[in-house]
Design an enzyme around this catalytic site. Structure first.
Site, mmCIF file in Angstrom:
data_model
loop_
_atom_site.group_PDB
_atom_site.id
_atom_site.type_symbol
_atom_site.label_atom_id
_atom_site.label_comp_id
_atom_site.label_asym_id
_atom_site.label_seq_id
_atom_site.Cartn_x
_atom_site.Cartn_y
_atom_site.Cartn_z
ATOM 1 N N GLN A 185 3.906 -24.048 -35.884
ATOM 2 C CA GLN A 185 3.520 -23.753 -34.452
ATOM 3 C C GLN A 185 1.886 -24.307 -34.270
ATOM 4 O O GLN A 185 1.037 -23.763 -33.549
ATOM 5 C CB GLN A 185 3.670 -22.186 -34.484
ATOM 6 C CG GLN A 185 5.005 -21.787 -34.147
ATOM 7 C CD GLN A 185 5.481 -22.373 -32.925
ATOM 8 O OE1 GLN A 185 5.056 -23.040 -31.898
ATOM 9 N NE2 GLN A 185 6.932 -22.339 -33.028
ATOM 10 N N SER A 186 1.611 -25.517 -35.235
ATOM 11 C CA SER A 186 0.336 -25.838 -34.910
ATOM 12 C C SER A 186 0.115 -26.472 -33.387
ATOM 13 O O SER A 186 0.677 -27.199 -33.017
ATOM 14 C CB SER A 186 0.287 -27.097 -36.079
ATOM 15 O OG SER A 186 -1.009 -27.862 -35.613
#
Length: 328
Positions: A74-75
């Site tokens: 989920q960068s």
């Protein structure tokens, strides 16, 4: 303050506003402000967009056809890179640490929508060595790829936040405000390092506090921030700051990580709800929700402090069930 070079491409809508948080200021008997870097750009919003103006500009100047970077599943950085690279005609390649979910959500969904080439690797895999490995593989395929480190945190990327500090300084002067401290979530270290370098270059003694939101040991995070400061000093001698003093100015606020990286504690979820319902601020569960919790806890009555909102709202969606419970 020295003149800072303009970035190679125009991606961010700057200057972003600084808003006073009236309700929370009253609750905490302090003067609390937020720098709205969650509003730097549309889908690519957040602090990473400022860095990408320099990094992607350099990629284009070097004739790259693709970019490669890394981060968690989920960068925020990877999403901003993928969206911005595609906008500029570059193919985005992402090396994501963690397991591929059955259904893409949040940042990962946006990565998929812009057609990023994604490789999933183990949680404990190295950071930037994987980027270099993928760049080498693409070179073997005849593709010229530009490496971008995790978080965009190298000297060139951090230069964006040296410039952002100058922006903050000018806005504060225009408003007649003097900040005691400036807080920011600190993970890969580049944003904090840029702000520290900017304050030093301007001759200001304002404290720059990085709220530790990484699962790495605090000593490792400190080393990351100091390493970027070293790189800034080496690459841009016109900044003219003392490295020993710069290292002394690296302040880290710990105790707000929660169960682990990207895992919020109940108090973080409560802060996210409070910020939304009092000020219309949308914080995320990985970075800004934790950092804002630290910001509120660390500010003393009567102080004037600024929180740099680095974006990340898309990361809240995969944790919708936990947030739903907090809303109750």
């Amino acid at each position: 303050m020295p003149s800072i070079p303009e970035p190679g491409v125009d991606l961010a809508s700057t200057p972003t506003p600084i808003d006073r948080l009236d309700t929370l200021s009253d609750r905490h008997d302090a003067n609390l402000y937020v720098k709205r870097d969650d509003e730097t750009a549309g889908i690519a919003q957040g602090n990473k967009v400022r860095k990408l103006e320099y990094l992607l500009g350099d990629a284009l100047e070097q004739g790259a056809e693709a970019v490669v970077t890394t981060g968690g599943v989920q960068s925020n950085h990877c999403r901003a890179t993928a969206v911005s690279a595609r906008r500029l005609g570059l193919d985005p390649h992402l090396v994501l640490r963690g397991e591929e979910p059955t259904v893409p959500d949040g940042n990962l969904l946006l990565d998929r929508l812009v057609g990023a080439d994604i490789e999933f690797v183990g949680e404990e895999s190295g950071r930037n060595d994987l980027v270099e490995q993928r760049v080498s593989e693409l070179a073997d395929e005849g593709v010229s790829a530009y490496p971008i480190p995790s978080g965009g945190s190298n000297a060139l990327g951090a230069l964006a936040y040296v410039r952002a500090y100058e922006e903050i300084r000018e806005q504060a002067a225009d408003a007649g405000v003097e900040f005691d401290r400036i807080y920011v979530a600190s993970g890969s270290g580049g944003t904090q390092a840029g702000l520290v370098a900017g304050a030093l270059a301007a001759g200001d003694d304002v404290e720059i506090v990085g709220v530790d939101v990484t699962s790495a040991p605090t000593a490792e995070l400190r080393a990351r921030v100091e390493g970027v400061l070293d790189d800034l000093a080496d690459a841009y001698d016109w900044l003219d700051f003392d490295l020993e003093e710069a290292h002394d100015r690296v302040e880290l606020l710990t105790g707000f990580l929660g169960p682990g990286y990207a895992e919020p504690a109940p108090e973080h979820l409560e802060t996210i709800v409070e910020a939304g319902r009092t000020e219309g601020l949308i914080l995320d569960t990985c970075y800004t929700g934790k950092a804002f919790t630290g910001f509120l806890a660390d500010t003393e009555p009567g102080e004037t402090c600024l929180f740099v909102h680095t974006g990340g709202s898309y990361g809240a969606f995969p944790l919708r069930e936990q947030l739903a419970d907090a809303l109750e």
